[in-house]
Design a protein around this motif. Structure first.
Motif, PDB file in Angstrom:
ATOM      1  N   GLY A 148       6.042  -8.751  -4.820  1.00 61.50           N
ATOM      2  CA  GLY A 148       4.736  -8.099  -4.833  1.00 61.50           C
ATOM      3  C   GLY A 148       4.838  -6.606  -4.617  1.00 61.50           C
ATOM      4  O   GLY A 148       4.138  -5.817  -5.275  1.00 61.50           O
ATOM      5  N   GLY A 149       5.706  -6.180  -3.698  1.00 60.72           N
ATOM      6  CA  GLY A 149       5.901  -4.751  -3.469  1.00 60.72           C
ATOM      7  C   GLY A 149       6.494  -4.062  -4.685  1.00 60.72           C
ATOM      8  O   GLY A 149       6.074  -2.965  -5.068  1.00 60.72           O
ATOM      9  N   TRP A 150       7.449  -4.707  -5.335  1.00 57.36           N
ATOM     10  CA  TRP A 150       8.100  -4.135  -6.512  1.00 57.36           C
ATOM     11  C   TRP A 150       7.124  -4.034  -7.684  1.00 57.36           C
ATOM     12  O   TRP A 150       7.046  -3.006  -8.361  1.00 57.36           O
ATOM     13  N   ILE A 151       6.349  -5.101  -7.924  1.00 49.99           N
ATOM     14  CA  ILE A 151       5.381  -5.088  -9.022  1.00 49.99           C
ATOM     15  C   ILE A 151       4.307  -4.034  -8.780  1.00 49.99           C
ATOM     16  O   ILE A 151       3.876  -3.330  -9.697  1.00 49.99           O
ATOM     17  N   ALA A 152       3.873  -3.914  -7.527  1.00 48.30           N
ATOM     18  CA  ALA A 152       2.844  -2.930  -7.199  1.00 48.30           C
ATOM     19  C   ALA A 152       3.341  -1.509  -7.418  1.00 48.30           C
ATOM     20  O   ALA A 152       2.571  -0.624  -7.813  1.00 48.30           O
ATOM     21  N   ASP A 153       4.627  -1.253  -7.174  1.00 52.30           N
ATOM     22  CA  ASP A 153       5.195   0.067  -7.460  1.00 52.30           C
ATOM     23  C   ASP A 153       5.107   0.385  -8.953  1.00 52.30           C
ATOM     24  O   ASP A 153       4.965   1.540  -9.355  1.00 52.30           O
ATOM     25  N   LYS A 154       5.187  -0.656  -9.792  1.00 54.97           N
ATOM     26  CA  LYS A 154       5.178  -0.468 -11.246  1.00 54.97           C
ATOM     27  C   LYS A 154       3.763  -0.458 -11.817  1.00 54.97           C
ATOM     28  O   LYS A 154       3.436   0.355 -12.682  1.00 54.97           O
ATOM     29  N   TRP A 155       2.899  -1.378 -11.373  1.00 57.29           N
ATOM     30  CA  TRP A 155       1.590  -1.590 -11.987  1.00 57.29           C
ATOM     31  C   TRP A 155       0.429  -0.992 -11.212  1.00 57.29           C
ATOM     32  O   TRP A 155      -0.664  -0.841 -11.751  1.00 57.29           O
ATOM     33  N   GLY A 156       0.652  -0.678  -9.946  1.00 55.11           N
ATOM     34  CA  GLY A 156      -0.438  -0.202  -9.104  1.00 55.11           C
ATOM     35  C   GLY A 156      -0.853  -1.268  -8.118  1.00 55.11           C
ATOM     36  O   GLY A 156      -1.051  -2.433  -8.488  1.00 55.11           O
ATOM     37  N   GLY A 157      -0.982  -0.875  -6.855  1.00 54.29           N
ATOM     38  CA  GLY A 157      -1.249  -1.842  -5.795  1.00 54.29           C
ATOM     39  C   GLY A 157      -2.583  -2.538  -5.917  1.00 54.29           C
ATOM     40  O   GLY A 157      -2.683  -3.755  -5.707  1.00 54.29           O
ATOM     41  N   ALA A 158      -3.651  -1.811  -6.269  1.00 55.76           N
ATOM     42  CA  ALA A 158      -4.987  -2.406  -6.285  1.00 55.76           C
ATOM     43  C   ALA A 158      -5.099  -3.514  -7.321  1.00 55.76           C
ATOM     44  O   ALA A 158      -5.690  -4.570  -7.070  1.00 55.76           O
ATOM     45  N   ARG A 159      -4.538  -3.289  -8.496  1.00 56.84           N
ATOM     46  CA  ARG A 159      -4.578  -4.324  -9.539  1.00 56.84           C
ATOM     47  C   ARG A 159      -3.891  -5.601  -9.085  1.00 56.84           C
ATOM     48  O   ARG A 159      -4.399  -6.707  -9.276  1.00 56.84           O
ATOM     49  N   VAL A 160      -2.726  -5.436  -8.483  1.00 54.14           N
ATOM     50  CA  VAL A 160      -1.962  -6.603  -8.035  1.00 54.14           C
ATOM     51  C   VAL A 160      -2.681  -7.300  -6.883  1.00 54.14           C
ATOM     52  O   VAL A 160      -2.678  -8.531  -6.780  1.00 54.14           O
ATOM     53  N   THR A 161      -3.322  -6.529  -6.006  1.00 56.21           N
ATOM     54  CA  THR A 161      -4.058  -7.118  -4.888  1.00 56.21           C
ATOM     55  C   THR A 161      -5.216  -7.977  -5.384  1.00 56.21           C
ATOM     56  O   THR A 161      -5.446  -9.092  -4.878  1.00 56.21           O
ATOM     57  N   ILE A 162      -5.961  -7.494  -6.370  1.00 54.84           N
ATOM     58  CA  ILE A 162      -7.055  -8.301  -6.936  1.00 54.84           C
ATOM     59  C   ILE A 162      -6.510  -9.597  -7.521  1.00 54.84           C
ATOM     60  O   ILE A 162      -7.058 -10.691  -7.295  1.00 54.84           O
ATOM     61  N   LEU A 163      -5.420  -9.489  -8.268  1.00 47.66           N
ATOM     62  CA  LEU A 163      -4.796 -10.687  -8.837  1.00 47.66           C
ATOM     63  C   LEU A 163      -4.423 -11.681  -7.746  1.00 47.66           C
ATOM     64  O   LEU A 163      -4.626 -12.895  -7.892  1.00 47.66           O
ATOM     65  N   SER A 164      -3.911 -11.182  -6.626  1.00 47.48           N
ATOM     66  CA  SER A 164      -3.492 -12.085  -5.556  1.00 47.48           C
ATOM     67  C   SER A 164      -4.684 -12.839  -4.974  1.00 47.48           C
ATOM     68  O   SER A 164      -4.585 -14.044  -4.686  1.00 47.48           O
ATOM     69  N   PHE A 165      -5.827 -12.167  -4.792  1.00 50.22           N
ATOM     70  CA  PHE A 165      -6.994 -12.849  -4.227  1.00 50.22           C
ATOM     71  C   PHE A 165      -7.601 -13.851  -5.197  1.00 50.22           C
ATOM     72  O   PHE A 165      -8.084 -14.911  -4.780  1.00 50.22           O
ATOM     73  N   VAL A 166      -7.585 -13.538  -6.486  1.00 46.03           N
ATOM     74  CA  VAL A 166      -8.047 -14.518  -7.484  1.00 46.03           C
ATOM     75  C   VAL A 166      -7.174 -15.764  -7.409  1.00 46.03           C
ATOM     76  O   VAL A 166      -7.663 -16.900  -7.393  1.00 46.03           O
ATOM     77  N   GLY A 167      -5.857 -15.562  -7.352  1.00 53.12           N
ATOM     78  CA  GLY A 167      -4.939 -16.694  -7.279  1.00 53.12           C
ATOM     79  C   GLY A 167      -5.094 -17.497  -6.004  1.00 53.12           C
ATOM     80  O   GLY A 167      -5.041 -18.738  -6.017  1.00 53.12           O
ATOM     81  N   MET A 168      -5.302 -16.823  -4.875  1.00 55.05           N
ATOM     82  CA  MET A 168      -5.470 -17.531  -3.607  1.00 55.05           C
ATOM     83  C   MET A 168      -6.744 -18.367  -3.602  1.00 55.05           C
ATOM     84  O   MET A 168      -6.748 -19.520  -3.149  1.00 55.05           O
ATOM     85  N   ALA A 169      -7.835 -17.791  -4.108  1.00 58.31           N
ATOM     86  CA  ALA A 169      -9.103 -18.531  -4.140  1.00 58.31           C
ATOM     87  C   ALA A 169      -8.971 -19.782  -5.003  1.00 58.31           C
ATOM     88  O   ALA A 169      -9.390 -20.878  -4.614  1.00 58.31           O
ATOM     89  N   ALA A 170      -8.376 -19.631  -6.192  1.00 58.67           N
ATOM     90  CA  ALA A 170      -8.211 -20.773  -7.093  1.00 58.67           C
ATOM     91  C   ALA A 170      -7.299 -21.832  -6.470  1.00 58.67           C
ATOM     92  O   ALA A 170      -7.545 -23.041  -6.593  1.00 58.67           O
ATOM     93  N   SER A 171      -6.254 -21.381  -5.785  1.00 57.24           N
ATOM     94  CA  SER A 171      -5.308 -22.322  -5.165  1.00 57.24           C
ATOM     95  C   SER A 171      -5.982 -23.145  -4.068  1.00 57.24           C
ATOM     96  O   SER A 171      -5.749 -24.364  -3.960  1.00 57.24           O
ATOM     97  N   ILE A 172      -6.796 -22.496  -3.245  1.00 57.08           N
ATOM     98  CA  ILE A 172      -7.454 -23.221  -2.153  1.00 57.08           C
ATOM     99  C   ILE A 172      -8.502 -24.187  -2.688  1.00 57.08           C
ATOM    100  O   ILE A 172      -8.694 -25.285  -2.127  1.00 57.08           O
ATOM    101  N   VAL A 173      -9.168 -23.838  -3.779  1.00 60.91           N
ATOM    102  CA  VAL A 173     -10.079 -24.801  -4.415  1.00 60.91           C
ATOM    103  C   VAL A 173      -9.280 -26.036  -4.842  1.00 60.91           C
ATOM    104  O   VAL A 173      -9.732 -27.173  -4.691  1.00 60.91           O
TER     105      VAL A 173
END
Length: 473
Positions: free
Chosen positions: A320-345
């Motif tokens: 996650g740290g490496w991808i965020a260095d390449k793509w931008g932290g905020a974009r990756v953070t949003i993706l992580s919360f979408v994935g977490m919400a879907a996973s818990i459902v």
């Protein structure tokens, strides 16, 4: 005294002469310019990585101490302790309460004391709760209050994270901070998996046991004290390595009266909210999963499955740290919360309900996905923090000017303090999630997590990811 001359990036001439003796292991460093490419390549990179790779195992074992109760609690009834399920959930939760609280102090103490000294001291003190645990766990008549006290002291292991991440961040340039903190935090987080994987194995080894065996109902001998005593010599070695091998970075030494400015920064509180969603979920789920498996799907082995989720999350943090260095932290953070919400459902879908026995493997693989996305978010949020504070403080300033240099130093100081403080508050997830599962229906708690992740998506998009965001990161 040896020295090295650096080239001025603007004029092409010499800019500084550094005493290279200060960069040797165990020495305090007074000159540190990681953003200077020549300095970084000639001196900084080697020194920074040496400090990083000493910090990683020390942090990993600190996590072992912090999480030792998540597995220990699942074995207590088997050897004659008469604690209720609710009491066992509370024993897994209490280290989160003390760990989070101690992190607040460690956040500010670490930069004041120095990486080398604080890593060594904060590592060696963890021997005390482990020895006490190893003695107390051999006697099934040990009062619950004593176990609570031991669990509280084990929580101090979690505090090491705040000082370690704040200190290590100072060693690396902006472009590598995400990867560096991802490695430190991610591999340090592996301590959760290590303790959950090794504990069921080492408690069967009579050859390393100190003290008497406990016996299960069928007469099988186990040595629960091994889960504690095994790590005592390891901690001694790691403390010595830190003391003799790391450096105190004097330029990062900051008194509390200067660090406390972060409590007036809006982005400190916003990033704390987001990090509660990522790391708070990771550490809370890691603490609760063994007891969730044991109470919700009792036919399945805690020892076989519980360690996998934290391992996935810890390794994902590195990525996650490496991808965020390449793509931008905020974009990756949003993706992580979408994935977490879907996973818990998905977890909710596969839980037992009424006459429906549920699906363990559906439940488990959705939990693995939740750990994965929480790890990605752990890495990306820590990458966001220095970017946000550098952008805020350096806006409109010209590089190379005295004003720029002062603002950069202030941004670095605040980033380190915010990194530690957010990790402190997020650590309370270790307390609240197991405590919540011990107090309310699991399904209700899970829906609450989903709602929280949605709020985190909104905060990240509005302040950091949308066009014309206040602090793009």
């Amino acid at each position: 005294m040896s020295s090295v001359v650096q080239e001025d990036r603007r004029t092409g001439g010499p800019s500084a002469s550094y005493d290279t003796e200060q960069y040797r292991p165990g020495r305090p460093i007074t000159d540190w310019e990681p953003e200077n490419e020549l300095f970084w390549k000639s001196i900084g990179r080697k020194v920074a990585h040496r400090n990083l790779w000493i910090a990683v195992p020390a942090l990993l074992v600190a996590f072992v101490v912090w999480q030792v109760w998540s597995v220990t609690a699942t074995n207590l009834k088997d050897v004659g302790f008469g604690f209720s399920t609710s009491q066992l959930f509370w024993l897994t939760a209490i280290p989160g309460l003390t760990g989070g609280t101690a992190r607040i102090f460690y956040t500010f103490l670490g930069p004041m004391v120095g990486q080398r000294r604080f890593t060594a001291l904060s590592t060696v003190v963890l021997i005390v709760p482990l020895i006490w645990l190893g003695v107390a766990i051999q006697d099934p008549t040990t009062p619950y209050a004593v176990m609570v006290a031991i669990a509280a002291l084990c929580g101090i292991g979690g505090a090491n994270f705040a000082s370690s991440l704040a200190n290590i961040g100072f060693f690396f340039p902006k472009a590598r901070k995400g990867s560096a903190t991802g490695i430190n935090g991610g591999l340090g987080n592996l301590g959760v998996s290590v303790v959950q994987l090794l504990t069921p194995i080492v408690i069967t080894w009579s050859t390393i046991a100190i003290g008497s065996a406990q016996h299960k109902a069928d007469g099988t001998p186990v040595y629960l004290q091994n889960a504690a005593f095994l790590w005592v010599p390891v901690l001694l070695v790691l403390a010595a390595v830190a003391w003799f091998g790391q450096n105190d970075l004097k330029v990062a030494s900051t008194p509390f009266k200067q660090q406390k400015i972060i409590f007036k920064r809006k982005h400190n509180w916003l990033m704390t909210w987001l990090y509660v969603g990522t790391f708070g979920s990771f550490i809370g789920f890691a603490a609760a999963l063994p007891m969730l498996i044991k109470t919700t799907f009792p036919d399945y082995s805690v020892a076989t499955y519980a360690w996998m989720g934290p391992a996935v999350g810890a390794l994902a943090r590195w990525g996650g740290g490496w991808i965020a260095d390449k793509w931008g932290g905020a974009r990756v953070t949003i993706l992580s919360f979408v994935g977490m919400a879907a996973s818990i459902v998905g977890v909710i879908t596969f839980l037992p309900s009424g006459s429906d026995a549920g699906s363990f493997y559906g439940f488990f693989f959705c939990f693995l996905a939740a750990f994965f996305f929480s790890g990605i978010g752990n890495g990306s949020t820590f990458r966001q923090i220095p970017v946000i504070f550098r952008g805020t403080h350096l806006k409109g300033l010209e590089e190379g000017t005295p004003e720029y240099a002062r603002a950069l130093k202030q941004a670095e100081m605040e980033s380190g303090a915010v990194t530690g403080f957010t990790s402190a508050i997020a650590a309370y997830g270790f307390f609240f999630i197991p405590a919540l599962f011990g107090s309310v229906a699991v399904t209700s708690a899970m829906w609450g997590f989903v709602a929280f992740y949605v709020s985190c998506m909104v905060v990240t998009w509005w302040f950091y990811a949308r066009r014309n965001a206040e602090a793009p990161s």
